[in-house]
Design an enzyme around this catalytic site. Structure first.
Site, PDB file in Angstrom:
ATOM      1  N   GLY A 252       0.824  -1.209   0.108  1.00 19.31           N
ATOM      2  CA  GLY A 252       0.209   0.096  -0.132  1.00 19.31           C
ATOM      3  C   GLY A 252       0.817   1.325  -0.102  1.00 19.31           C
ATOM      4  CB  SER A 253       1.555   3.970  -1.630  1.00 23.31           C
ATOM      5  OG  SER A 253       0.446   4.073  -2.527  1.00 23.31           O
ATOM      6  N   GLY A 254       0.338   5.885   0.394  1.00 28.88           N
ATOM      7  CA  GLY A 254      -0.574   6.813   1.006  1.00 28.88           C
ATOM      8  C   GLY A 254       0.011   8.249   1.256  1.00 28.88           C
TER       9      GLY A 254
ATOM     10  N   GLY B 247       3.614   7.721   2.892  1.00 26.39           N
ATOM     11  CA  GLY B 247       4.552   7.251   2.138  1.00 26.39           C
ATOM     12  C   GLY B 247       4.190   5.754   1.781  1.00 26.39           C
ATOM     13  CB  VAL B 248       5.698   3.095   0.362  1.00 26.33           C
ATOM     14  CG1 VAL B 248       7.227   2.947   1.014  1.00 26.33           C
ATOM     15  CG2 VAL B 248       5.326   1.718  -0.385  1.00 26.33           C
ATOM     16  CB  ALA B 249       2.406   0.098   3.954  1.00 25.18           C
TER      17      ALA B 249
ATOM     18  CE  LYS C 240       1.496   3.713   8.500  1.00 28.58           C
ATOM     19  NZ  LYS C 240       0.383   4.780   9.285  1.00 28.58           N
TER      20      LYS C 240
ATOM     21  CG  ASP D  10      -9.189   8.765  10.126  1.00 25.06           C
ATOM     22  OD1 ASP D  10     -10.453   8.919   9.573  1.00 25.06           O
ATOM     23  OD2 ASP D  10      -8.182   8.453   9.460  1.00 25.06           O
TER      24      ASP D  10
END
Length: 342
Positions: A11-13, A16-18, A33, A123
């Protein structure tokens, strides 16, 4: 990071990146992460790490350690092989009442523990609830980037979270009780599991963000006729979706509600949870001093080299509504819209 072998991107967001990694000594899989060193290591990152580190519960992704690389701060945590609860809902359309209750019981168990540790999540949403890989999936709350601790931090005032899940009092931009706002978000999660749509979106105009906010503030929702929901479930939702936070049902009251108690697994009972927490107290963890030292070192810029090949995921995290000047300019695709239309 020599002890970990990178398997693949997961994943990313905005962070940064996972990546999925394997502990070469034990063969155990973990999620990591990676956050670029320097300015990105701010108070939000420190808050996420410190709050997450303090939480040890079967329904919360377990924090393992932080590690420094030449370019990034790496947060190592439990890997949930079952993916997001969001994906499960997308595939199913909606859950039966019994299946929704099964996951809601686990969600409330995890949130109740967070609150007992004086941490409010702020959240909570389907995308921040993961599942392990077991046949009978265990729900795992993740992503404590917006969380606040009443021990470490002041009462929340900022408007954070994903729009569809935000409680009315959070939109007021005044000081609010994050624990009570978490209850509202849990109610939205329950509604989505039951109905397959968000409670405060206009079905005829679901991408109208301003209309969603108006409906949240006026607590305007309904359960479609085609969805069969018991009277007890409807009552619980009506006690969660209360505009006045002082009159909203509390987590302890939810745990005593008839709908919640039906078919409650023994591992969800308070007695069982307390015994598990006592056992967890003896589990070794990375020391506070070591964690703080690594975070401080990570604030210094790293080498120019970047991790290559960041993966892509559909949901890139939540937005902070305080950063929005005009809600008409919002990209609704990334602001909590239910992208799996039925």
């Amino acid at each position: 990071m020599e002890r970990y072998e990178v398997m693949r991107d997961i994943g990313s967001g905005n962070f940064g990146v996972a990546k999925l990694v394997r502990d070469v000594a034990t063969n155990h899989l973990f999620a990591v992460k990676f956050i670029e060193r320097g300015l990105k290591i701010d108070e939000h990152v420190q808050r996420e790490i410190m709050n997450h580190r303090s939480l040890k519960h079967p329904n919360i992704i377990r924090f393992k350690e932080v590690v420094l690389t030449p370019t990034h701060l790496a947060i190592v945590m439990e890997y949930a092989a079952g993916g997001e609860l969001f994906e499960r809902i997308c595939n199913a359309g909606r859950f039966s009442e019994d299946e929704a209750r099964f996951f809601f019981q686990q969600l409330i168990s995890g949130v109740s523990y967070c609150h007992s540790m004086q941490v409010c999540h702020r959240d909570l949403k389907l995308e921040n609830t993961l599942l392990d890989g077991s046949v009978t999936p265990r729900l795992k709350i993740c992503d404590f980037g917006y969380s606040k601790s009443s021990v470490l931090h002041s009462q929340p005032k900022s408007t954070v979270g994903t729009p569809a899940y935000i409680a009315p009092e959070v939109l007021s931009r005044k000081e609010y009780d994050g624990k009570v706002a978490d209850v509202w978000s849990c109610g939205v999660t329950l509604y989505v599991m039951l109905v397959g749509a968000y409670p405060f979106e206009d079905p005829d105009d679901p991408r109208n963000f301003r209309k969603t906010i108006t409906r949240i503030l006026s607590v305007q929702y309904s359960i479609p006729d085609y969805v069969r929901v018991s009277a007890d479930c409807r009552h619980l939702l009506s006690r969660i979706f209360v505009g006045n936070p002082e009159q909203r049902i509390t987590i302890p009251e939810i745990k005593n509600h008839p709908w919640f108690l039906k078919n409650l697994p023994i591992e969800m009972t308070d007695e069982y949870q307390r015994s598990m927490q006592l056992a967890d107290m003896n589990t070794p963890s990375q020391s506070l001093e070591e964690v703080m030292a690594i975070i401080q070192e990570a604030r210094k810029p790293g080498d120019a080299m970047k991790l290559a090949g960041a993966g892509q995921v559909a949901c890139l995290g939540s937005m902070d509504l305080d950063d929005i000047d005009d809600i008409d300019d919002i990209d609704i695709e990334n602001s909590g819209d239910f992208v799996c239309a039925l």
